[in-house]
Design an enzyme around this catalytic site. Structure first.
Site, PDB file in Angstrom:
ATOM      1  N   CYS A 156      16.032 -10.487 -52.665  1.00 12.42           N
ATOM      2  CA  CYS A 156      15.724  -9.402 -53.619  1.00 12.42           C
ATOM      3  C   CYS A 156      16.648  -8.204 -53.463  1.00 12.42           C
ATOM      4  O   CYS A 156      16.635  -7.303 -54.308  1.00 12.42           O
ATOM      5  CB  CYS A 156      14.282  -8.961 -53.465  1.00 12.42           C
ATOM      6  SG  CYS A 156      13.154 -10.210 -54.096  1.00 12.42           S
TER       7      CYS A 156
HETATM    8  C1  LIG Z   1       0.992 -11.065 -53.415  1.00 11.54           C
HETATM    9  C2  LIG Z   1       0.010  -9.911 -53.567  1.00 11.54           C
HETATM   10  C3  LIG Z   1      -0.025  -9.434 -54.999  1.00 11.54           C
HETATM   11  C4  LIG Z   1      -1.385 -10.429 -53.192  1.00 11.54           C
HETATM   12  O1  LIG Z   1      -2.322  -9.352 -53.230  1.00 11.54           O
HETATM   13  P1  LIG Z   1      -3.330  -9.127 -52.011  1.00 11.54           P
HETATM   14  O2  LIG Z   1      -4.223  -8.016 -52.375  1.00 11.54           O
HETATM   15  O3  LIG Z   1      -2.525  -9.010 -50.760  1.00 11.54           O
HETATM   16  O4  LIG Z   1      -4.179 -10.445 -52.066  1.00 11.54           O
HETATM   17  P2  LIG Z   1      -4.559 -11.499 -50.916  1.00 11.54           P
HETATM   18  O5  LIG Z   1      -3.520 -12.558 -50.873  1.00 11.54           O
HETATM   19  O6  LIG Z   1      -4.872 -10.779 -49.639  1.00 11.54           O
HETATM   20  O7  LIG Z   1      -5.883 -12.083 -51.512  1.00 11.54           O
HETATM   21  C5  LIG Z   1      -7.076 -11.281 -51.726  1.00 11.54           C
HETATM   22  C6  LIG Z   1      -8.173 -12.177 -52.263  1.00 11.54           C
HETATM   23  O8  LIG Z   1      -7.854 -12.612 -53.584  1.00 11.54           O
HETATM   24  C7  LIG Z   1      -7.861 -14.034 -53.659  1.00 11.54           C
HETATM   25  N1  LIG Z   1      -6.796 -14.506 -54.570  1.00 11.54           N
HETATM   26  C8  LIG Z   1      -5.513 -14.813 -54.249  1.00 11.54           C
HETATM   27  N2  LIG Z   1      -4.864 -15.229 -55.348  1.00 11.54           N
HETATM   28  C9  LIG Z   1      -5.732 -15.146 -56.376  1.00 11.54           C
HETATM   29  C10 LIG Z   1      -5.640 -15.437 -57.742  1.00 11.54           C
HETATM   30  N3  LIG Z   1      -4.498 -15.874 -58.301  1.00 11.54           N
HETATM   31  N4  LIG Z   1      -6.729 -15.257 -58.516  1.00 11.54           N
HETATM   32  C11 LIG Z   1      -7.889 -14.817 -57.976  1.00 11.54           C
HETATM   33  N5  LIG Z   1      -8.036 -14.525 -56.689  1.00 11.54           N
HETATM   34  C12 LIG Z   1      -6.985 -14.691 -55.882  1.00 11.54           C
HETATM   35  C13 LIG Z   1      -7.632 -14.508 -52.250  1.00 11.54           C
HETATM   36  O9  LIG Z   1      -8.179 -15.796 -52.068  1.00 11.54           O
HETATM   37  C14 LIG Z   1      -8.376 -13.449 -51.456  1.00 11.54           C
HETATM   38  O10 LIG Z   1      -9.739 -13.751 -51.461  1.00 11.54           O
HETATM   39  P3  LIG Z   1     -10.673 -13.412 -50.166  1.00 11.54           P
HETATM   40  O11 LIG Z   1     -10.616 -11.929 -50.035  1.00 11.54           O
HETATM   41  O12 LIG Z   1     -11.995 -13.959 -50.565  1.00 11.54           O
HETATM   42  O13 LIG Z   1     -10.012 -14.115 -49.019  1.00 11.54           O
HETATM   43  C15 LIG Z   1       0.395  -8.744 -52.663  1.00 11.54           C
HETATM   44  O14 LIG Z   1       0.130  -9.040 -51.323  1.00 11.54           O
HETATM   45  C16 LIG Z   1       1.854  -8.350 -52.776  1.00 11.54           C
HETATM   46  O15 LIG Z   1       2.377  -8.112 -53.857  1.00 11.54           O
HETATM   47  N6  LIG Z   1       2.536  -8.187 -51.625  1.00 11.54           N
HETATM   48  C17 LIG Z   1       3.918  -7.766 -51.572  1.00 11.54           C
HETATM   49  C18 LIG Z   1       4.729  -8.912 -52.000  1.00 11.54           C
HETATM   50  C19 LIG Z   1       6.170  -8.622 -52.120  1.00 11.54           C
HETATM   51  O16 LIG Z   1       6.611  -7.538 -52.346  1.00 11.54           O
HETATM   52  N7  LIG Z   1       6.942  -9.650 -51.995  1.00 11.54           N
HETATM   53  C20 LIG Z   1       8.306  -9.570 -52.155  1.00 11.54           C
HETATM   54  C21 LIG Z   1       8.689 -10.799 -52.818  1.00 11.54           C
HETATM   55  S1  LIG Z   1      10.376 -10.762 -53.136  1.00 11.54           S
END
Ligand SMILES: CC(C)(COP(=O)(O)OP(=O)(O)OC[C@H]1O[C@@H](n2cnc3c(N)ncnc32)[C@H](O)[C@@H]1OP(=O)(O)O)[C@@H](O)C(=O)NCCC(=O)NCCS
Length: 373
Positions: A156
């Site tokens: 990225c």
């Molecule tokens: C990926 C991202 C959006 C996920 O959000 P988050 O709040 O961390 O979510 P989590 O993965 O911890 O999941 C939270 C809950 O939602 C659920 N969940 C995950 N994906 C889901 C989906 N598509 N739909 C519904 N629920 C979902 C999980 O199962 C979890 O449930 P639980 O609390 O019962 O265990 C976030 O972590 C993020 O953007 N991080 C930075 C990523 C980044 O910058 N990456 C760089 C890539 S180049």
């Protein structure tokens, strides 16, 4: 030392939009098909049932509302769950080169230049279509540029890292005008069957023209006051696809051969790293974060960007200081901060300061401090 300016940017936007509602509908159809297929093993406790996705979660957790893709039908087909691209013969322009040339021609027009004015092409992206010849050489020929071209990948942060290479080449005299392109076909490296990440990415290509300030004639010119890069190894964003795969006799479709991340850890570790990095970079140039009119940040997560800006300048974070494009484009890997710059700089005045900053796999952070001329 020679001043270097950004004198034009260009954007290729794919023809198809996938909304969150469309994405979730197809994902949930895939889940139903899989769970149906595995019903007996699920009932016996041998296989875990897949869990549906939700629009509400996606929008709340990421801020993403839709994404552009080059192929929509393949992605949304619950029996396929990946784009379909027609193979091309060696004498046809490659797909990555095609979208790069589109963005490049727009950037050249914005800079008031022709392809033949360019003597360096950097193809900087999170994935390359092939090992060789370098994509940059094909793009160089297609736009009619001279000089040299090479590919580079810092995930990225590929665009900001390429900007620094371009600035150094122009200052050092190995090129006069450099074209940086960021063709990001992220739909091909995204695991659309994984609920945790299926909503994250979109396709796009950005292009940037950099040239010596004393040669640039465009009305819209941005002096580069400084560039700074850092990397720190992390396994929390990783993709193991590579040329050794076929010798390892592993499944080319295994989960580790597409994008994977520990989203929570990335969030927690990268936010302080990026905020601190920008602050130090600005301080080294004699500026405080509040003197910056606009931050064009990497576009991965709305909450992440709000936190970075709050750490830097405090208070409310509005689009005036940190414009958001990920709601429309999703995460477009290295192109995100460049799209933000491309769409949101026209209102800035001569003398205004801005920061283009990327953060992502590596980890890698790159910042470019610019001033409107
Ligand atoms: C990926 C991202 C959006 C996920 O959000 P988050 O709040 O961390 O979510 P989590 O993965 O911890 O999941 C939270 C809950 O939602 C659920 N969940 C995950 N994906 C889901 C989906 N598509 N739909 C519904 N629920 C979902 C999980 O199962 C979890 O449930 P639980 O609390 O019962 O265990 C976030 O972590 C993020 O953007 N991080 C930075 C990523 C980044 O910058 N990456 C760089 C890539 S180049």
């Amino acid at each position: 030392m020679k001043n270097v300016v950004i004198s034009g940017t260009g954007l290729y936007r794919p023809p198809h939009i996938i909304t969150n509602a469309e994405l979730v509908e197809s994902f949930n159809a895939y889940v139903a098909l899989q769970n149906d297929k595995n019903a007996v093993r699920i009932a016996a406790g041998e296989v875990e049932a897949l869990v549906p996705s939700s629009v509400e979660f996606i929008e709340k957790a990421s801020g993403i509302k839709q994404r552009y893709v080059i192929d929509k039908a393949g992605v949304l087909d619950p029996r396929r769950m990946r784009p379909h691209f027609e193979p091309r013969s060696d004498d046809q322009l490659s797909l990555m080169a095609e979208i790069a040339v589109d963005a490049a021609n727009k950037a050249l027009a914005a800079a008031g230049l022709r392809g033949s004015d360019i003597d360096g092409v950097l193809c900087a992206a999170a994935n390359m279509q092939r090992a060789y010849p370098a994509m940059a050489c094909e793009i160089q020929q297609a736009v009619g540029a001279g000089g040299y071209g090479f590919d580079m990948n810092v995930a990225c942060s590929s665009a900001t890292f390429a900007i620094e290479q371009a600035v150094n080449a122009i200052r050092g005299g190995s090129a006069r005008r450099i074209l940086v392109v960021n063709p990001e076909i992220t739909s091909a490296h995204l695991e659309w069957r994984d609920r945790d990440c299926h909503f994250i990415f979109g396709d796009v290509c950005t292009a940037i023209i950099l040239e010596a300030e004393d040669e640039a004639t465009a009305a819209d010119r941005w002096r580069i006051l400084g560039t700074r890069l850092v990397t720190q190894f992390s396994n929390h964003i990783r993709n193991n696809a590579g040329f050794l795969n076929r010798c390892e006799d592993t499944d080319p479709d295994a989960r580790d051969k597409t994008f994977r991340q520990e989203g929570r850890k990335v969030f927690k570790e990268v936010v302080p790293m990026a905020a601190h990095f920008i602050e130090e970079h600005l301080a080294s140039l004699g500026f405080a974060p509040k003197q910056v009119r606009r931050y064009w940040l990497h576009q991965a997560n709305l909450g992440m960007n709000q936190l970075v800006i709050r750490k830097l300048v405090g208070g409310e974070v509005g689009p005036e200081i940190a414009p958001l494009i990920l709601d429309e484009y999703a995460n477009t890997a290295s192109a995100g901060s460049i799209i933000a710059f491309h769409h949101h700089h026209a209102d800035m005045l001569a003398g205004d300061l801005g920061v283009i900053c990327s953060f992502g796999a590596g980890y890698s952070v790159g910042s470019v401090v610019v001033q409107r001329l």
